[in-house]
Design a protein around this motif. Structure first.
Motif, PDB file in Angstrom:
ATOM      1  N   UNK A  91       0.722  -1.158  -0.124  1.00 19.19           N
ATOM      2  CA  UNK A  91      -0.043  -0.173   0.062  1.00 19.19           C
ATOM      3  C   UNK A  91       0.841   1.220  -0.113  1.00 19.19           C
ATOM      4  N   UNK A  92       1.846   1.238   0.722  1.00 22.45           N
ATOM      5  CA  UNK A  92       3.066   2.305   0.731  1.00 22.45           C
ATOM      6  C   UNK A  92       4.352   2.144   0.756  1.00 22.45           C
ATOM      7  N   UNK A  93       5.265   2.688   0.171  1.00 23.65           N
ATOM      8  CA  UNK A  93       6.604   2.547   0.270  1.00 23.65           C
ATOM      9  C   UNK A  93       7.410   3.687   0.670  1.00 23.65           C
ATOM     10  N   UNK A  94       8.432   3.426   1.194  1.00 23.53           N
ATOM     11  CA  UNK A  94       9.365   4.228   2.051  1.00 23.53           C
ATOM     12  C   UNK A  94      10.882   4.071   1.795  1.00 23.53           C
ATOM     13  N   UNK A  95      11.403   5.085   1.871  1.00 21.07           N
ATOM     14  CA  UNK A  95      13.261   5.058   1.787  1.00 21.07           C
ATOM     15  C   UNK A  95      13.510   5.634   3.104  1.00 21.07           C
ATOM     16  N   UNK A  96      14.557   4.925   3.534  1.00 25.23           N
ATOM     17  CA  UNK A  96      14.801   5.548   5.074  1.00 25.23           C
ATOM     18  C   UNK A  96      16.254   5.565   4.908  1.00 25.23           C
ATOM     19  N   UNK A  97      16.920   6.719   5.266  1.00 30.70           N
ATOM     20  CA  UNK A  97      18.508   6.798   5.306  1.00 30.70           C
ATOM     21  C   UNK A  97      18.807   7.841   6.567  1.00 30.70           C
ATOM     22  N   UNK A  98      20.181   7.416   6.799  1.00 33.88           N
ATOM     23  CA  UNK A  98      20.740   7.970   7.575  1.00 33.88           C
ATOM     24  C   UNK A  98      21.450   9.335   7.305  1.00 33.88           C
TER      25      UNK A  98
END
Length: 133
Positions: A91-98
């Motif tokens: 349903x959703x997509x995320x990109x997580x970064x430092x």
């Protein structure tokens, strides 16, 4: 993941994350996101179709790509997670970064409804999680 390993990861700060391998960062996010109330599983190390974690809530599936980078994250990460969203029927997509994102990545994410979590937001999540733990 065993309790001792999870406890060690839980105590990580942003400087620790900056030194982690990509795989260890994914494990850290698993612990952090579980602490935020998601059911979380890691995808296989190879053949993951662009997603590193899959989050489940009562009514949503979210695919996440983790990018532990020293420089800004570019459009490729956004393209990969959009493909993963279709593959996993999420349903959703995320990109997580430092780190942070390039302007091109931000524009592409906006037009594809990709949630970008940068260093500042990640630190906020970590602070809230560590207060509750």
């Amino acid at each position: 993941m065993d309790i001792v390993r999870e406890s060690r990861l839980k105590r990580s700060d942003i400087n620790d994350i900056d030194e982690m391998s990509g795989n260890k960062f994914e494990e850290y996010l698993l612990v952090l996101l579980k602490g935020r109330g998601y059911k979380v599983k890691l995808t296989p190390k190879t053949g993951d179709y662009g997603a590193d974690l899959i989050l489940l809530t009562n009514n949503k599936k979210i695919v996440v790509q983790a990018k532990r980078y020293k420089k800004n994250v570019g459009v490729r990460a956004v393209q990969e997670i959009v493909s993963a969203q279709k593959y996993y029927k999420a349903d959703e997509c995320w990109v997580i970064t430092n780190s942070f994102f390039t302007n091109q990545a931000i524009k592409l994410a906006s037009s594809n409804h990709v949630r970008l979590i940068n260093r500042s937001e990640l630190i906020d999540w970590m602070i809230k999680y560590n207060k509750s733990a």
